[in-house]
Scaffold this motif. Structure first.
Motif, PDB file in Angstrom:
ATOM      1  N   ARG A 193      59.936  78.539  31.158  1.00  0.00           N
ATOM      2  CA  ARG A 193      59.206  77.929  30.237  1.00  0.00           C
ATOM      3  C   ARG A 193      60.540  77.513  29.104  1.00  0.00           C
ATOM      4  O   ARG A 193      60.642  76.381  28.612  1.00  0.00           O
ATOM      5  CB  ARG A 193      58.617  78.848  29.416  1.00  0.00           C
ATOM      6  N   HIS A 194      61.721  78.378  29.034  1.00  0.00           N
ATOM      7  CA  HIS A 194      62.654  77.961  28.099  1.00  0.00           C
ATOM      8  C   HIS A 194      63.463  76.870  28.681  1.00  0.00           C
ATOM      9  O   HIS A 194      63.898  76.034  27.814  1.00  0.00           O
ATOM     10  CB  HIS A 194      63.781  79.478  27.982  1.00  0.00           C
ATOM     11  N   PHE A 195      63.839  76.724  30.175  1.00  0.00           N
ATOM     12  CA  PHE A 195      64.641  75.783  30.747  1.00  0.00           C
ATOM     13  C   PHE A 195      63.720  74.677  30.624  1.00  0.00           C
ATOM     14  O   PHE A 195      64.452  73.433  30.534  1.00  0.00           O
ATOM     15  CB  PHE A 195      64.991  76.155  32.074  1.00  0.00           C
ATOM     16  N   HIS A 196      62.326  74.625  30.887  1.00  0.00           N
ATOM     17  CA  HIS A 196      61.506  73.539  30.637  1.00  0.00           C
ATOM     18  C   HIS A 196      61.600  72.864  29.490  1.00  0.00           C
ATOM     19  O   HIS A 196      61.844  71.665  29.279  1.00  0.00           O
ATOM     20  CB  HIS A 196      60.138  73.815  31.000  1.00  0.00           C
ATOM     21  N   GLU A 197      61.450  73.482  28.289  1.00  0.00           N
ATOM     22  CA  GLU A 197      61.686  73.161  26.857  1.00  0.00           C
ATOM     23  C   GLU A 197      63.184  72.568  26.772  1.00  0.00           C
ATOM     24  O   GLU A 197      63.129  71.550  26.010  1.00  0.00           O
ATOM     25  CB  GLU A 197      61.417  74.267  25.965  1.00  0.00           C
ATOM     26  N   ALA A 198      63.964  73.320  27.067  1.00  0.00           N
ATOM     27  CA  ALA A 198      65.530  72.706  27.159  1.00  0.00           C
ATOM     28  C   ALA A 198      65.623  71.380  27.626  1.00  0.00           C
ATOM     29  O   ALA A 198      66.037  70.330  27.074  1.00  0.00           O
ATOM     30  CB  ALA A 198      66.391  73.623  27.628  1.00  0.00           C
ATOM     31  N   LEU A 199      65.039  71.289  28.903  1.00  0.00           N
ATOM     32  CA  LEU A 199      65.313  69.898  29.662  1.00  0.00           C
ATOM     33  C   LEU A 199      64.412  68.875  29.158  1.00  0.00           C
ATOM     34  O   LEU A 199      64.750  67.722  29.009  1.00  0.00           O
ATOM     35  CB  LEU A 199      64.636  70.084  31.019  1.00  0.00           C
ATOM     36  N   ARG A 200      63.286  69.061  28.427  1.00  0.00           N
ATOM     37  CA  ARG A 200      62.300  68.023  27.804  1.00  0.00           C
ATOM     38  C   ARG A 200      63.224  67.735  26.491  1.00  0.00           C
ATOM     39  O   ARG A 200      63.161  66.370  26.292  1.00  0.00           O
ATOM     40  CB  ARG A 200      61.056  68.774  27.314  1.00  0.00           C
ATOM     41  N   GLY A 201      64.081  68.267  25.958  1.00  0.00           N
ATOM     42  CA  GLY A 201      64.839  67.897  24.783  1.00  0.00           C
ATOM     43  C   GLY A 201      66.074  67.621  25.093  1.00  0.00           C
ATOM     44  O   GLY A 201      66.838  66.720  24.239  1.00  0.00           O
ATOM     45  N   ALA A 202      66.573  67.399  26.418  1.00  0.00           N
ATOM     46  CA  ALA A 202      67.946  67.067  26.871  1.00  0.00           C
ATOM     47  C   ALA A 202      67.677  65.476  26.960  1.00  0.00           C
ATOM     48  O   ALA A 202      67.377  64.993  28.103  1.00  0.00           O
ATOM     49  CB  ALA A 202      68.368  67.550  27.974  1.00  0.00           C
ATOM     50  N   ARG A 203      67.994  64.428  25.981  1.00  0.00           N
ATOM     51  CA  ARG A 203      67.865  63.272  26.260  1.00  0.00           C
ATOM     52  C   ARG A 203      69.112  62.385  26.622  1.00  0.00           C
ATOM     53  O   ARG A 203      69.148  61.319  26.660  1.00  0.00           O
ATOM     54  CB  ARG A 203      66.982  62.629  24.833  1.00  0.00           C
ATOM     55  N   ASP A 204      70.245  63.135  26.499  1.00  0.00           N
ATOM     56  CA  ASP A 204      71.614  62.339  26.757  1.00  0.00           C
ATOM     57  C   ASP A 204      72.334  63.119  27.697  1.00  0.00           C
ATOM     58  O   ASP A 204      72.142  64.319  28.138  1.00  0.00           O
ATOM     59  CB  ASP A 204      72.400  62.062  25.526  1.00  0.00           C
ATOM     60  N   ARG A 205      73.515  62.639  28.147  1.00  0.00           N
ATOM     61  CA  ARG A 205      74.091  63.246  29.441  1.00  0.00           C
ATOM     62  C   ARG A 205      74.694  64.491  28.846  1.00  0.00           C
ATOM     63  O   ARG A 205      74.920  65.442  29.753  1.00  0.00           O
ATOM     64  CB  ARG A 205      75.558  62.291  29.818  1.00  0.00           C
ATOM     65  N   ASP A 206      75.283  64.678  27.713  1.00  0.00           N
ATOM     66  CA  ASP A 206      76.024  65.788  27.129  1.00  0.00           C
ATOM     67  C   ASP A 206      75.084  66.994  27.128  1.00  0.00           C
ATOM     68  O   ASP A 206      74.930  68.286  27.478  1.00  0.00           O
ATOM     69  CB  ASP A 206      76.583  65.729  25.831  1.00  0.00           C
ATOM     70  N   SER A 207      73.825  66.730  26.689  1.00  0.00           N
ATOM     71  CA  SER A 207      72.698  67.844  26.467  1.00  0.00           C
ATOM     72  C   SER A 207      72.187  68.202  27.786  1.00  0.00           C
ATOM     73  O   SER A 207      72.057  69.473  27.957  1.00  0.00           O
ATOM     74  CB  SER A 207      71.699  67.341  25.428  1.00  0.00           C
ATOM     75  N   MET A 208      72.067  67.385  28.626  1.00  0.00           N
ATOM     76  CA  MET A 208      71.692  67.460  29.928  1.00  0.00           C
ATOM     77  C   MET A 208      72.596  68.333  30.817  1.00  0.00           C
ATOM     78  O   MET A 208      72.187  69.405  31.321  1.00  0.00           O
ATOM     79  CB  MET A 208      71.508  66.237  30.721  1.00  0.00           C
ATOM     80  N   LEU A 209      73.764  68.108  30.501  1.00  0.00           N
ATOM     81  CA  LEU A 209      75.070  68.908  31.226  1.00  0.00           C
ATOM     82  C   LEU A 209      74.910  70.368  30.666  1.00  0.00           C
ATOM     83  O   LEU A 209      75.245  71.526  31.127  1.00  0.00           O
ATOM     84  CB  LEU A 209      76.464  68.332  30.894  1.00  0.00           C
ATOM     85  N   ASP A 210      74.623  70.621  29.078  1.00  0.00           N
ATOM     86  CA  ASP A 210      74.609  71.844  28.587  1.00  0.00           C
ATOM     87  C   ASP A 210      73.582  72.528  29.119  1.00  0.00           C
ATOM     88  O   ASP A 210      73.669  74.033  29.729  1.00  0.00           O
ATOM     89  CB  ASP A 210      74.533  71.719  27.143  1.00  0.00           C
ATOM     90  N   VAL A 211      72.412  72.049  29.190  1.00  0.00           N
ATOM     91  CA  VAL A 211      71.288  72.527  29.857  1.00  0.00           C
ATOM     92  C   VAL A 211      71.102  73.094  31.446  1.00  0.00           C
ATOM     93  O   VAL A 211      71.156  74.328  31.810  1.00  0.00           O
ATOM     94  CB  VAL A 211      69.992  71.918  29.824  1.00  0.00           C
ATOM     95  N   SER A 212      71.925  72.158  32.043  1.00  0.00           N
ATOM     96  CA  SER A 212      72.545  72.482  33.651  1.00  0.00           C
ATOM     97  C   SER A 212      73.389  73.599  33.890  1.00  0.00           C
ATOM     98  O   SER A 212      73.277  74.336  34.708  1.00  0.00           O
ATOM     99  CB  SER A 212      72.826  70.942  34.365  1.00  0.00           C
ATOM    100  N   GLU A 213      74.393  73.677  32.879  1.00  0.00           N
ATOM    101  CA  GLU A 213      75.202  74.737  32.823  1.00  0.00           C
ATOM    102  C   GLU A 213      74.715  76.000  32.710  1.00  0.00           C
ATOM    103  O   GLU A 213      74.862  77.000  33.566  1.00  0.00           O
ATOM    104  CB  GLU A 213      76.355  74.674  32.085  1.00  0.00           C
ATOM    105  N   ALA A 214      73.779  76.374  31.797  1.00  0.00           N
ATOM    106  CA  ALA A 214      73.026  77.629  31.577  1.00  0.00           C
ATOM    107  C   ALA A 214      72.170  77.768  32.721  1.00  0.00           C
ATOM    108  O   ALA A 214      71.927  78.812  33.199  1.00  0.00           O
ATOM    109  CB  ALA A 214      72.154  77.320  30.008  1.00  0.00           C
ATOM    110  N   LEU A 215      71.396  76.761  33.344  1.00  0.00           N
ATOM    111  CA  LEU A 215      70.515  76.709  34.495  1.00  0.00           C
ATOM    112  C   LEU A 215      71.442  77.414  35.627  1.00  0.00           C
ATOM    113  O   LEU A 215      70.957  78.237  36.488  1.00  0.00           O
ATOM    114  CB  LEU A 215      69.821  75.339  34.663  1.00  0.00           C
TER     115      LEU A 215
END
Length: 161
Positions: A113-135
């Protein structure tokens, strides 16, 4: 058996074309080079019906069936890199949602659920990369560095340049 997208499928996945449902499109996006059994297991088993329909409609093909070849082991075949036209944040996000679901949903629902919420909020490349690194950090802990490296490689293929 490995399935591949046809030219009709690539046209469907090109920008501005939307004739299939969201589930059909997402399965089609993930289908190229994936084993049939993995795709059939998607969406709590409904994936089998969707795969059959996509094959019947000419979106997916089994290249080994036409040539009479035996299926190669899934571990030895890498999914081909998508063309530049198919690279997108949305495609990368869908891939990460799928990985998150497969890796964490049954083992740790709160983490999923945490990652789902983070992915929903990742709308640009940098935020997507931040979430993907944590994942990827969590995947390394759970499944090992080889699995994390495979996910990282596919992410690099899916993200726009």
């Amino acid at each position: 058996m490995l399935l591949l997208r046809t030219d009709k499928a690539r046209l469907e996945l090109s920008p501005g074309v939307r004739t299939l449902s969201l589930r059909e499109r997402s399965l089609l996006l993930l289908a190229d080079g994936r084993p049939l059994k993995d795709l059939q297991a998607m969406y709590n088993g409904i994936g089998a019906q969707i795969v059959e329909q996509l094959m019947r409609q000419g979106y997916l093909a089994n290249p080994g069936a036409a040539a009479g070849q035996a299926d190669a082991p899934a571990a030895s075949i890498d999914a081909p890199a998508p063309s530049n036209a198919l690279r997108s944040l949305a495609g990368a996000r869908m891939y990460l949602f799928d990985i998150c679901e497969r890796m964490f949903a049954r083992r740790n629902a709160d983490l999923a659920r945490h990652f789902h919420e983070a992915l929903r909020g990742a709308r640009d490349r940098d935020s997507m990369l931040d979430v993907s690194e944590a994942l990827l950090d969590e995947i390394t802990l759970l499944a090992g560095p080889e699995r994390a490296a495979a996910v990282r490689k596919r992410m690099d293929q899916l993200l726009p340049a």
